[in-house]
Scaffold this motif. Structure first.
Motif, PDB file in Angstrom:
ATOM      1  N   ASP A  79     -10.852   0.844  -1.516  1.00  0.00           N
ATOM      2  CA  ASP A  79      -9.506   1.311  -1.192  1.00  0.00           C
ATOM      3  C   ASP A  79      -8.771   0.161  -0.517  1.00  0.00           C
ATOM      4  OD1 ASP A  79      -9.288   4.254  -1.840  1.00  0.00           O
ATOM      5  OD2 ASP A  79     -11.175   4.225  -0.715  1.00  0.00           O
ATOM      6  N   GLY A  99       3.576  -0.189  10.714  1.00  0.00           N
ATOM      7  CA  GLY A  99       2.664   0.858  10.246  1.00  0.00           C
ATOM      8  C   GLY A  99       3.219   1.685   9.102  1.00  0.00           C
ATOM      9  N   ASN A 100       4.351   1.266   8.552  1.00  0.00           N
ATOM     10  CA  ASN A 100       4.910   1.999   7.415  1.00  0.00           C
ATOM     11  C   ASN A 100       4.146   1.642   6.140  1.00  0.00           C
ATOM     12  OD1 ASN A 100       7.126   3.202   8.901  1.00  0.00           O
ATOM     13  ND2 ASN A 100       8.013   1.144   8.960  1.00  0.00           N
ATOM     14  N   LEU A 101       3.740   2.662   5.418  1.00  0.00           N
ATOM     15  CA  LEU A 101       2.965   2.424   4.203  1.00  0.00           C
ATOM     16  C   LEU A 101       3.843   1.776   3.140  1.00  0.00           C
ATOM     17  CD1 LEU A 101       0.194   2.858   2.840  1.00  0.00           C
ATOM     18  CD2 LEU A 101       1.037   5.059   2.022  1.00  0.00           C
ATOM     19  N   GLN A 102       3.379   0.667   2.616  1.00  0.00           N
ATOM     20  CA  GLN A 102       4.098  -0.023   1.548  1.00  0.00           C
ATOM     21  C   GLN A 102       3.515   0.323   0.182  1.00  0.00           C
ATOM     22  OE1 GLN A 102       6.944  -2.079   2.649  1.00  0.00           O
ATOM     23  NE2 GLN A 102       6.291  -0.589   4.188  1.00  0.00           N
ATOM     24  N   TRP A 103       2.225   0.340   0.116  1.00  0.00           N
ATOM     25  CA  TRP A 103       1.543   0.798  -1.088  1.00  0.00           C
ATOM     26  C   TRP A 103       0.067   0.995  -0.779  1.00  0.00           C
ATOM     27  CZ3 TRP A 103      -2.058  -2.938  -2.216  1.00  0.00           C
ATOM     28  CH2 TRP A 103      -1.735  -4.278  -1.965  1.00  0.00           C
ATOM     29  N   VAL A 104      -0.570   1.763  -1.645  1.00  0.00           N
ATOM     30  CA  VAL A 104      -2.013   1.971  -1.503  1.00  0.00           C
ATOM     31  C   VAL A 104      -2.622   1.958  -2.893  1.00  0.00           C
ATOM     32  CG1 VAL A 104      -1.754   4.497  -1.432  1.00  0.00           C
ATOM     33  CG2 VAL A 104      -3.801   3.449  -0.470  1.00  0.00           C
ATOM     34  N   ARG A 105      -3.740   1.294  -3.011  1.00  0.00           N
ATOM     35  CA  ARG A 105      -4.429   1.214  -4.302  1.00  0.00           C
ATOM     36  C   ARG A 105      -5.841   1.770  -4.167  1.00  0.00           C
ATOM     37  NH1 ARG A 105      -3.106  -2.800  -8.087  1.00  0.00           N
ATOM     38  NH2 ARG A 105      -4.916  -1.994  -9.210  1.00  0.00           N
ATOM     39  N   SER A 106      -6.250   2.513  -5.183  1.00  0.00           N
ATOM     40  CA  SER A 106      -7.643   2.924  -5.285  1.00  0.00           C
ATOM     41  C   SER A 106      -8.297   2.052  -6.345  1.00  0.00           C
ATOM     42  CB  SER A 106      -7.742   4.396  -5.688  1.00  0.00           C
ATOM     43  OG  SER A 106      -9.086   4.676  -6.049  1.00  0.00           O
ATOM     44  N   VAL A 125       3.809  -7.670  -2.609  1.00  0.00           N
ATOM     45  CA  VAL A 125       4.984  -6.812  -2.394  1.00  0.00           C
ATOM     46  C   VAL A 125       4.875  -5.513  -3.188  1.00  0.00           C
ATOM     47  CG1 VAL A 125       7.481  -6.619  -2.708  1.00  0.00           C
ATOM     48  CG2 VAL A 125       6.484  -8.755  -1.856  1.00  0.00           C
ATOM     49  N   THR A 126       4.498  -5.612  -4.430  1.00  0.00           N
ATOM     50  CA  THR A 126       4.525  -4.419  -5.295  1.00  0.00           C
ATOM     51  C   THR A 126       3.197  -3.683  -5.372  1.00  0.00           C
ATOM     52  OG1 THR A 126       3.869  -5.614  -7.297  1.00  0.00           O
ATOM     53  CG2 THR A 126       6.227  -5.570  -6.758  1.00  0.00           C
ATOM     54  N   GLY A 127       2.116  -4.347  -5.007  1.00  0.00           N
ATOM     55  CA  GLY A 127       0.804  -3.720  -5.126  1.00  0.00           C
ATOM     56  C   GLY A 127       0.277  -3.687  -6.551  1.00  0.00           C
ATOM     57  N   GLN A 128       0.990  -4.306  -7.460  1.00  0.00           N
ATOM     58  CA  GLN A 128       0.550  -4.317  -8.866  1.00  0.00           C
ATOM     59  C   GLN A 128      -0.338  -5.538  -9.141  1.00  0.00           C
ATOM     60  OE1 GLN A 128       1.264  -1.772 -10.883  1.00  0.00           O
ATOM     61  NE2 GLN A 128       2.429  -0.792  -9.246  1.00  0.00           N
ATOM     62  N   ASP A 129      -1.180  -5.390 -10.148  1.00  0.00           N
ATOM     63  CA  ASP A 129      -2.071  -6.504 -10.499  1.00  0.00           C
ATOM     64  C   ASP A 129      -1.256  -7.686 -11.028  1.00  0.00           C
ATOM     65  OD1 ASP A 129      -4.011  -4.695  -9.921  1.00  0.00           O
ATOM     66  OD2 ASP A 129      -4.808  -4.542 -11.952  1.00  0.00           O
TER      67      ASP A 129
END
Lengths: 408, 424
Positions: free
Chosen positions: A143, A151-158, A201-205
Motif C-alpha cells: 500500500d 496530512g491531506n490525502l493526495q492519492w493512495v495506491r494498492s 503528483v498524479t500517483g499514476q505509473d
C-alpha cells in the motif's frame, strides 16, 4: 600508511562530498531512507554524542503498533509510520512536531495487500520519503499513500491489487525514494518482481520494469553522475542504473546481491554488497561501468555501508564495524561492537559514526583517528531496527514503539 | 509486464455476473467478508460482481450511490486510474471537514466502498476527528461496533475510533463480542476472558468455566494455544486442537516425483487425474493405483498429520529430498451443500484442487509461515469431497533451516474461522 595524510585527505574529501554531487538538500530536512542524497553522511553536522532517558532526550513519543523503519524529517515535522492490529492490517502515518514532539496529525489506512511478515518485522518496514511538498508512505503490504504536509490525502495506491503476484510473506522492506518527480518503488520477490516509477503528483505509473524473481530487501538509491540523476537498483542477480523519468536502463551489470544491504554511493563510485563489497566506478561515457575491486573483508551484514570521503564503513554480520579505504578496498581498522545484530544503517555526523544495534544501544565511534574509537554508548532500552535520521542538529531514533529526538 | 506462472487461473474464477469491479485482495479480507461473490486466487481474491462498489456481498446500485452526497459518491468510485484526480482530492477535503453529525453518513458509505475508496474514507474520517469542535459520537459508534448486521468496514472504523479515545469503554464492549461472526472482534473478547480467568485462583472451578468458554469462542491460533496450555497444565485436559481448528488430519500421500528446476510445479502429473470414483466409501483410494515416481513405482500411503498443528511432514513420510513433488489427498464428508473456506499454512509452492477443480495455484515457496496464510472460499457439495494438494520442494538457494520444510497443512472452516467438521 601515512596516517596524517590519510586523515587530512579524509577530512578534505568529507567536506568535498558535502558540496558537490549530492541531491539538493531542502533546509536540513532528512527526506528519505539515508537522507535526501541517500548517503547518510553529514560531515559538517554536529549531534550529541551522549544521551539517555535523563540526558539530551528532547522528547519521546509512543506510537501504536510496531515499526522497524526509520523516520524522516520534513517541514518541521517528523514523519513516522507503523502497523498495528493482530493481523498487521492497520497502517498508520504520523506527523510529530519536530520541536515539541506533539502530534500534528495522523492518518490510518487499511491493508489491501498481504499483511504477513516475520515476527521480527512489521508492515512499517520501508522508511517513508518526501520531496519537501508531499509525503510518500509505502508499507510492506504494497500500500502506497501520498499526503501533503498538512496530512491531506493526495492519492493512495494498492500495489497489492495492481500487481497481485508481487509479495513475500516474510515481509518486504525496500524503502521508496523520490527523485525528479518520480516515486521509485522496488518490489523484488519470488513472484512478479518489479521496480516501479510512480508520478509523485498524479500517483499514476510512469514506468515499470521487471526484476529477477528472487526476493531482495535492498532499496533504490539516488545517484548524481556528471549532472544526470539515476536510480541504482540492486536485485538478487543484477545491478542497474535507471533514468527516473523514463525508466530507461542506462546500464546493467550481473552482480549477485547480498539481498539486504543497499548500495552506498560517493561522487564517482558505488559500493555494492556483492562478492563481499564491490566498487564500481560510474561513468556515463561507457556502456558498462567498470568493477574496480571486490573485497570479502568488507562484506556487509544487514546494514547498508556508508561512504565518506575516501573511507567506507561496513558492519559485518558478526557486528564488527570495519573501516576501509575506497581506492583499493583495504581494511584500515575494525572495532568490535557490543550486541549481536545491527539492522540500522550507520550514520556519520561530523567525525562520528553512530551505530544503532537491535537492542537500542547506540555506539558512537570517533572515526577521525588512525583507529576507530567508541567514545560513548547510549542505551534507550528499546528494540531498534530502523535507521537513525539526522536533521537540524538532532538525531531521530525509531524504536519499535517510540520515536526519540536526541538534541542538546 | 511479466507474466505470473499461475496456471489454471481462469478455471479458478467463479464467473459471477458482469464485471464492474475486479479487485484482488489479501487473505485478511476473506476472514471478514462473507460475500458469495468472493473467489480466491493465489491467496488473493479475485472478485467479480455487478456492484458499483465493494460491498463484501451486497450490491451497491447506481441508485444507492445517487442518493449520497456528491463528495461521497466521488470517493466511492475511487480506483487506480483516479488516484491523483483533483475531483477526488476535493471530495476528500470536503468530507474531512464535515462535522460530527455526518460521521454516520461516512460510515454507511464505508460499507459500500472498495478497498481503495475505503482508505480515502478512512483518512477523511481522521481529518474530521482533527477538526476543531469535533466530538466523538460515542453512543453511535458503540452501536455500530455491536451491530453484527453491518459490514466489517464500518464496524472496524468505529472500533478504531473508540479504542483510541475510550479504552475503558472498549473493554466493556469487547465482552459482548465473544460470539461475533467476525473473528477480528472476537479477539478482544477472548482477551477479556483470559484476563477474567486470571482473577480466579488457579485450578478453581470458576477459572475453568471461563477458560472453557474462551476456548470455545477463540479463533486466533495464539489465543487458542494460550488457553489450551492453561487447561492442560492446570486441569490436565488436553483440548483437541485438530477438531477445534478443523485441520485435515487423515491424508493419503504419494511421492516423490521430480521437480527439477521447479518444473514439477507446472507439469500435470498422473496423480492430478485422480477421481472421486477412485475412492471407496471409507475414503480410501483404490490400492491398485500405481504411479511412476522419481525412483520407481509409487502407491498412496496413509498417514496422519500432527493433530495439534495439522502439520503433515512429507520429509518424514516421503523422504527428505529436494527438487521433488509430493501429493496429499483426503476425502471430506459434508452433510450438506454449503459454503466453506479451505485455509492453508504452506511454506512450499503448491496447487490445490477440490473435486477435480484447481482452486489455488501458488508458485512461490519458502516465503513465510503464518496461520491461515492462504484462504480460499469454496463450495462443498453434499457427501464426499475430494481434496488434492500438490506440495513442491525446490532446490534451496541458501543453506537455511527453513528451506528444509516440505509439508501439507490444511484446515476447513467457515468464514469466521469456525471449524467445519465432517458430517456437519
Amino acid at each position: 600508511m601515512n596516517v596524517r595524510f590519510t586523515i587530512h585527505r579524509f577530512l578534505v574529501l568529507l567536506l568535498a562530498c558535502m558540496s558537490c554531487g549530492a541531491e539538493p538538500i531542502i533546509g536540513e530536512d532528512f527526506l528519505q531512507f539515508r537522507g535526501a542524497d541517500g548517503r547518510n553522511v553529514f560531515a559538517e553536522g554536529k549531534a550529541p554524542t551522549e544521551w539517555s532517558v535523563e540526558k539530551n532526550l528532547a522528547w519521546k513519543v509512543k506510537l501504536p503498533g510496531r515499526a522497524v523503519n526509520g523516520v524522516i524529517v520534513v517541514g518541521g515535522q517528523v514523519i513516522a509510520t507503523s502497523s498495528s492490529g493482530h493481523a498487521n492490517d492497520r497502517l498508520h502515518v504520523y506527523s510529530i512536531d519536530e520541536q515539541s514532539g506533539k502530534s500534528r496529525w495522523s492518518r490510518t489506512i487499511y491493508s489491501t495487500g498481504r499483511a504477513f511478515c516475520h515476527p521480527l518485522s512489521s508492515m512499517a518496514a520501508p522508511t517513508p520519503a518526501s520531496d519537501g511538498k508531499s509525503i510518500f508512505a509505502l508499507f510492506s503490504t504494497n500500500d502506497l499513500v501520498c499526503l501533503d504536509l498538512q496530512g491531506n490525502l493526495q492519492w493512495v495506491r494498492s500495489l497489492g491489487m495492481d500487481f497481485p503476484g508481487a509479495f513475500d510473506d516474510r515481509g518486504l522492506a525496500s524503502s521508496p525514494i523520490v527523485i525528479d518527480g518520480t516515486v521509485v518503488i522496488q518490489v523484488a520477490c519470488q513472484g512478479d518482481s518489479f521496480v516501479l516509477g510512480v508520478d509523485a503528483v498524479t500517483g499514476q505509473d510512469r514506468w515499470r520494469k521487471d526484476l529477477p524473481r528472487t526476493t531482495a530487501w535492498s532499496s533504490p538509491t539516488p545517484v548524481n553522475v556528471d549532472g544526470r540523476r539515476f536510480v541504482l537498483v540492486h536485485s538478487a542477480s543484477d545491478f542497474q542504473a535507471i533514468d527516473p523519468t523514463t525508466g530507461e536502463s542506462k546500464w546493467m551489470l550481473v552482480a549477485r546481491g547480498a539481498l539486504i544491504p543497499s548500495p552506498a554511493v560517493s561522487d564517482k563510485s558505488v559500493f555494492l554488497a556483492s562478492a563481499g563489497l564491490t566498487r564500481i566506478d560510474l561513468d556515463l561515457n561507457v556502456s558498462t561501468p567498470e568493477k574496480i575491486w571486490s573485497k570479502q573483508k568488507l562484506s556487509a551484514g544487514s546494514a547498508s555501508p556508508i561512504v565518506a570521503g575516501d573511507r567506507i564503513f561496513v558492519i559485518h554480520a558478526s557486528n564488527i564495524l570495519t573501516c576501509g579505504e575506497t581506492k583499493e578496498g583495504e581494511v584500515t581498522w575494525q572495532v568490535r561492537l557490543k550486541g549481536t545484530k545491527t539492522w540500522a544503517t550507520p550514520l556519520l555526523v561530523g567525525k562520528h559514526v553512530y551505530v544503532v544495534n537491535d537492542a537500542g544501544l547506540t555506539q558512537v565511534v570517533d572515526v577521525l583517528g588512525a583507529e576507530g574509537e567508541i567514545v560513548s554508548e547510549n542505551d534507550l532500552g528499546e528494540e531498534m531496527l530502523g535507521s537513525p535520521a539526522y536533521a537540524n542538529g538532532a538525531l531521530f531514533l525509531r524504536g519499535v514503539t517510540h520515536v526519540f529526538k536526541v538534541a542538546e | 509486464m511479466s507474466s505470473y506462472p499461475n496456471q489454471g487461473l481462469s478455471s479458478m474464477v467463479h464467473a459471477a455476473d458482469k464485471t464492474r469491479w475486479r479487485l484482488l485482495l489479501a487473505p485478511g479480507w476473506s476472514r471478514r467478508l462473507t460475500g458469495s461473490l468472493v473467489v480466491a486466487i493465489s491467496g488473493i481474491f479475485l472478485c467479480e460482481s455487478t456492484s458499483l462498489g465493494w460491498d463484501g456481498g451486497q450490491s451497491v446500485t447506481q441508485s444507492t450511490l445517487s442518493n449520497r452526497d456528491p463528495a461521497l459518491m466521488t470517493i466511492l468510485q475511487a480506483e487506480r486510474s483516479t488516484a491523483g484526480s483533483e475531483e477526488l482530492q476535493s471530495a476528500w477535503q470536503t468530507v474531512s471537514q464535515w462535522p460530527t453529525e455526518r460521521l454516520s453518513e461516512v460510515l454507511d458509505a464505508a460499507d459500500e466502498a472498495n478497498p481503495v475508496a475505503l482508505n480515502w474514507l478512512r483518512t477523511a474520517i481522521d481529518g474530521m476527528t482533527e477538526q476543531p469542535g469535533f466530538e466523538l459520537p460515542v453512543n453511535m459508534l458503540e452501536q455500530v461496533v455491536q451491530d453484527t448486521t453491518r459490514k466489517f468496514a464500518s464496524r472496524r472504523i468505529a472500533w478504531d475510533l473508540l479504542e483510541s479515545a475510550e479504552p475503558k469503554l472498549m473493554e466493556s464492549i469487547a465482552e459482548s463480542l465473544i460470539a461475533d461472526p467476525i473473528a477480528t472482534f472476537r479477539r478482544p473478547a477472548i482477551q477479556t476472558k483470559i484476563a477474567l480467568a486470571n482473577t480466579f485462583e488457579k485450578g478453581s472451578v470458576e477459572r475453568k468455566q471461563v477458560l472453557d468458554r474462551a476456548f470455545g469462542a477463540a479463533r486466533d491460533e495464539d489465543q487458542v494455544g494460550e488457553i489450551a496450555r492453561m487447561l492442560e497444565t492446570e486441569y490436565g485436559e488436553k483440548p483437541d486442537l485438530a477438531t477445534h481448528f478443523g485441520y485435515v488430519v487423515d491424508w493419503h500421500v504419494l511421492g516423490p516425483f521430480p521437480n527439477i528446476a521447479e518444473a514439477g510445479f507446472h507439469d500435470s502429473l498422473a496423480p492430478e487425474k485422480i477421481l472421486l470414483s477412485d475412492f471407496d466409501s471409507q475414503g480410501k483410494p483404490n490400492p491398485e493405483l500405481e504411479y511412476e515416481g522419481s525412483a520407481g513405482s509409487l502407491k498412496w500411503q496413509t498417514h496422519s498429520a500432527v493433530s495439534d498443528t495439522g502439520e503433515m511432514d512429507l520429509n518424514k513420510v516421503l523422504g527428505n529430498e529436494k527438487e521433488v513433488v509430493g501429493y496429499g489427498v483426503s476425502i471430506f464428508n459434508s452433510s450438506q451443500e454449503r459454503s466453506a473456506e479451505i485455509r492453508l499454512r504452506m511454506q512450499n509452492a503448491f496447487k490445490l484442487w477440490l473435486n477435480g477443480e484447481l482452486i489455488q495455484s501458488q508458485p512461490i515457496g519458502h516465503t513465510g509461515n503464518s496461520f491461515d496464510q492462504y484462504v480460499i472460499p469454496v463450495s462443498l457439495k453434499k457427501g464426499q469431497n475430494l481434496i488434492l494438494i500438490k506440495s513442491c520442494q525446490n532446490k534451496p538457494p541458501q543453506e537455511m533451516e527453513w528451506y528444509d520444510v516440505w509439508h501439507l497443512n490444511v484446515r476447513i472452516c467457515d468464514a469466521s474461522g469456525t471449524a467445519i467438521r465432517e458430517g456437519e
